[in-house]
Design an enzyme around this catalytic site. Structure first.
Site, PDB file in Angstrom:
ATOM      1  N   ASN A  44       0.857  -0.994   0.110  1.00 28.04           N
ATOM      2  CA  ASN A  44      -0.034   0.065   0.006  1.00 28.04           C
ATOM      3  C   ASN A  44       0.931   1.318  -0.026  1.00 28.04           C
ATOM      4  OD1 ASN A  44       0.489  -0.876   2.872  1.00 28.04           O
ATOM      5  ND2 ASN A  44      -1.062   0.422   3.475  1.00 28.04           N
ATOM      6  N   GLU A  57      -2.967  -4.755  -3.022  1.00 33.41           N
ATOM      7  CA  GLU A  57      -3.543  -5.506  -4.047  1.00 33.41           C
ATOM      8  C   GLU A  57      -3.460  -4.794  -5.347  1.00 33.41           C
ATOM      9  OE1 GLU A  57      -4.675  -4.782  -1.233  1.00 33.41           O
ATOM     10  OE2 GLU A  57      -5.850  -6.625  -0.233  1.00 33.41           O
TER      11      GLU A  57
HETATM   12  N1  THU Z   1      -5.214  -1.618   2.429  1.00 29.49           N
HETATM   13  C1  THU Z   1      -4.635  -2.346   1.676  1.00 29.49           C
HETATM   14  O1  THU Z   1      -3.529  -1.981   1.240  1.00 29.49           O
HETATM   15  N2  THU Z   1      -5.397  -3.370   1.188  1.00 29.49           N
HETATM   16  C2  THU Z   1      -6.227  -3.838   1.771  1.00 29.49           C
HETATM   17  O2  THU Z   1      -6.916  -4.916   1.349  1.00 29.49           O
HETATM   18  C3  THU Z   1      -7.073  -3.042   2.547  1.00 29.49           C
HETATM   19  C4  THU Z   1      -6.627  -1.817   2.886  1.00 29.49           C
HETATM   20  C5  THU Z   1      -4.447  -0.315   2.816  1.00 29.49           C
HETATM   21  C6  THU Z   1      -5.297   1.197   2.259  1.00 29.49           C
HETATM   22  C7  THU Z   1      -4.616   1.948   3.440  1.00 29.49           C
HETATM   23  O3  THU Z   1      -3.449   2.321   3.234  1.00 29.49           O
HETATM   24  C8  THU Z   1      -4.539   0.992   4.850  1.00 29.49           C
HETATM   25  O4  THU Z   1      -4.694  -0.276   4.131  1.00 29.49           O
HETATM   26  C9  THU Z   1      -5.612   1.094   5.757  1.00 29.49           C
HETATM   27  O5  THU Z   1      -6.914   1.409   5.045  1.00 29.49           O
END
Ligand code: THU
Length: 134
Positions: A44, A57
């Site tokens: 992320n 993802e």
């Molecule tokens: N996030 C992801 O990278 N993947 C997920 O499946 C759920 C949420 C990230 C987005 C944000 O940077 C942090 O987790 C909190 O929502």
């Protein structure tokens, strides 16, 4: 030999160490396995304008698409700050576009939960849904 579900989730969890998550401090990593066995990682990537954040993802799928992948077999998701992290709705839809079949989610630190994408995104809308207008 192909990585086991447990290995793929462990790889995703290791990738999460590179997450850029200064705002949520919620570090996520993902591994995408294409139908030819090639694999790609993502993390992320957050933004001061929160809505511009990219999920792990989504960044792994973008890396795969950049390399020319059009069919993805598996997505594995790992995280460092909580026991489990399921893909958000938007990422489930991104997976749908590339025909993801299997989603592996970290369960506690060493376990794995295995799902079909159809389980996570039932009655979905995808490329074929556009019919001849796509
Ligand atoms: N996030 C992801 O990278 N993947 C997920 O499946 C759920 C949420 C990230 C987005 C944000 O940077 C942090 O987790 C909190 O929502």
């Amino acid at each position: 030999m192909a990585d086991s579900p447990r290995d793929l989730v462990a790889k995703a969890r290791r990738a999460a160490e590179s997450a850029y998550a200064p705002y949520s401090r919620f570090r996520v990593g993902a591994v995408v396995v294409a139908d030819d066995g090639s694999w790609f990682q993502g993390v992320n990537v957050e933004n001061a304008a929160y809505g511009s954040t990219v999920c792990a993802e989504a960044s792994a799928i973008a890396a795969a698409a950049t390399a020319g992948v059009r069919k993805i077999d598996t997505v594995a998701v790992g995280c460092l700050d909580v026991a489990e992290c399921y893909p958000c709705g938007n990422c489930r839809q991104l997976m749908r576009e590339f025909g993801v079949e299997r989603v592996l989610v970290q369960d506690e630190v060493n376990g794995v939960r295995e799902h079909t994408l159809a389980e996570l995104l039932p009655h979905s809308f995808g490329p074929e849904s556009l019919g001849s207008s796509g």
